[in-house]
Design an enzyme around this catalytic site. Sequence first.
Site, PDB file in Angstrom:
ATOM      1  N   ASP A 110      76.476  31.552  45.173  1.00  0.00           N
ATOM      2  CA  ASP A 110      76.177  30.346  45.962  1.00  0.00           C
ATOM      3  C   ASP A 110      76.565  29.099  45.155  1.00  0.00           C
ATOM      4  O   ASP A 110      75.728  28.277  44.811  1.00  0.00           O
ATOM      5  CB  ASP A 110      74.686  30.337  46.313  1.00  0.00           C
ATOM      6  CG  ASP A 110      74.367  29.368  47.434  1.00  0.00           C
ATOM      7  OD1 ASP A 110      75.310  28.775  47.997  1.00  0.00           O
ATOM      8  OD2 ASP A 110      73.175  29.207  47.745  1.00  0.00           O
TER       9      ASP A 110
ATOM     10  N   LYS B 208      78.530  26.518  46.064  1.00  0.00           N
ATOM     11  CA  LYS B 208      78.603  25.276  46.852  1.00  0.00           C
ATOM     12  C   LYS B 208      79.667  24.312  46.316  1.00  0.00           C
ATOM     13  O   LYS B 208      79.399  23.199  45.888  1.00  0.00           O
ATOM     14  CB  LYS B 208      77.233  24.571  46.897  1.00  0.00           C
ATOM     15  CG  LYS B 208      76.154  25.376  47.628  1.00  0.00           C
ATOM     16  CD  LYS B 208      74.853  24.590  47.715  1.00  0.00           C
ATOM     17  CE  LYS B 208      73.817  25.333  48.536  1.00  0.00           C
ATOM     18  NZ  LYS B 208      73.276  26.511  47.837  1.00  0.00           N
TER      19      LYS B 208
ATOM     20  N   ASP C 109      84.577  19.745  45.767  1.00  0.00           N
ATOM     21  CA  ASP C 109      85.428  18.843  44.986  1.00  0.00           C
ATOM     22  C   ASP C 109      86.876  18.942  45.462  1.00  0.00           C
ATOM     23  O   ASP C 109      87.167  19.600  46.463  1.00  0.00           O
ATOM     24  CB  ASP C 109      85.309  19.192  43.505  1.00  0.00           C
ATOM     25  CG  ASP C 109      85.366  17.949  42.614  1.00  0.00           C
ATOM     26  OD1 ASP C 109      86.252  17.100  42.848  1.00  0.00           O
ATOM     27  OD2 ASP C 109      84.517  17.849  41.700  1.00  0.00           O
TER      28      ASP C 109
END
Length: 501
Positions: free
Chosen positions: A324, A326, A329
């Site tokens: 996880d 996430k 960017d």
Amino acid sequence: MNALIGRTRPDALQRNLLRKMLASQVFKFGEFTLKSGQKSPIYIDLRECFGHSDLLILMSEGLSSMVTESRVEYSGIVGVPYGALPHASVVAGLYLQKPLLIVRKEAKAYGTKKLIEGLYQQGDRVILVEDVVTTGGSILEVVETLKNEGLVATDVFCILDREQGGRERLKEAGVNLYSLFNMETVMAFLASVNAINDQQWAEIVKALNLKYETVSRFEVSKEEEDLNVLPFTNAGRTSLQEREALTTSPLNHKIISFMKKKSSNLCLAIDYTTTEQILQMVEKAGPFVVAIKVHSDIITDFSESFTQQLVQLANNLEFIIFDDRKFADTGNTTKLQLTGPFKIAEWADVVTTHAVQGVDSIVPVFREFINNPAYRLSGVLLIAQLSTKGSLTNIHEYTKKAVQIADENRDIVSGFITQTRISEFSDILNWTPGVNLDAKNDSTGQQWRGVEQAIEIQQNDIVIVGRGVTSSKEPIQQLKRYRQTAWESLTKEENEKIDHN
């Protein structure tokens, strides 16, 4: 809303239909004059269904189910002209496979000069399909026409009973009325999603002379209202077998095969910070879950030896590894993160990414890794909604954009992190956090709801459970409990269809 709240529990098909009807602008508010001459502050324009094929099909499915469940005997189906004719056509031809009869307003002056078109014989019993019943006048006219042609019609199936005396008038004439919705059900739904407020409720009740003393709502929790997690889509959820056939994602094929084999749609989130703790819990959880979720960047003694052991357990116990991370960017930075110190792309089957960085920073980068056999990474879960209070992902425009990215790139986006089903594509799996059978929230803004709400009402597929298991003194018992509850909720509608058939 401050008024006393009554509770109703509509079935899944009703919920799906009403949500889709709202999204398709079937419910209109203003000042309208009904066919009966009555003034109304609400107009339910079911002809809007004709512009949305998925809604027309779903509505017709509901009518067909109602006919089947009634056990009424009949040899043909009559659509009350003209608003119900499209529904009657789909019901007769697609679902019930019975002859469709059309009653003309007046007989043709040429050709066969028939008043009723279709295949029938005198003495046949037929059923009527109607869209909206207000006073029942149009139905009685059709019933009389059919009677004059030697046909028997004593049962009518409609989408909406406006509760304006039509049911009673039809009953007096010996005609039974079956309806998918009445006004109370519709208004309960509209109140629950804040489409109408208390004042509008009162105005509608007064204008239509309805007999409701209190505001009635569907059973929607305060947490659900706060999270704004009503589904964006209401297309019916297909069976796992159908979805397995539909998906082009190798990752989802693998997940669905695990789900069917283990009778599980459970993902365990292990947010421990040491590798020993994580591996011990993985060994316990592996037989009961289809996925193990970790946060590589919180593990204090992370090592290549740890990921090798994790991969071995995943292969042996048949679950997928979910990091996880996430990502959020630029594309170049995401590449570096996937191949950096944690080497995520080498051992994780699936990772999470936000949608804020846009499609150009998501799709090319992940596709490069997913299509490269040198990496284990097989799919991406796009974060569409989070379970934390006040989350900015609950802004609808963000979620809609996430859905668009996923729908257009289903070869790499295998699912969503979401609070509710948001895409009409059945091959995309919906993973939902924020599920706990024993608690509602914690001190850091995490909000939880039950399995039934997450799966049956909000139409998610895989539940992500964390502290409900990992903080328990008896994690295996909790794993069994969550697995059974979640699986029964996921397969409930499918099993009911099988039992009915």
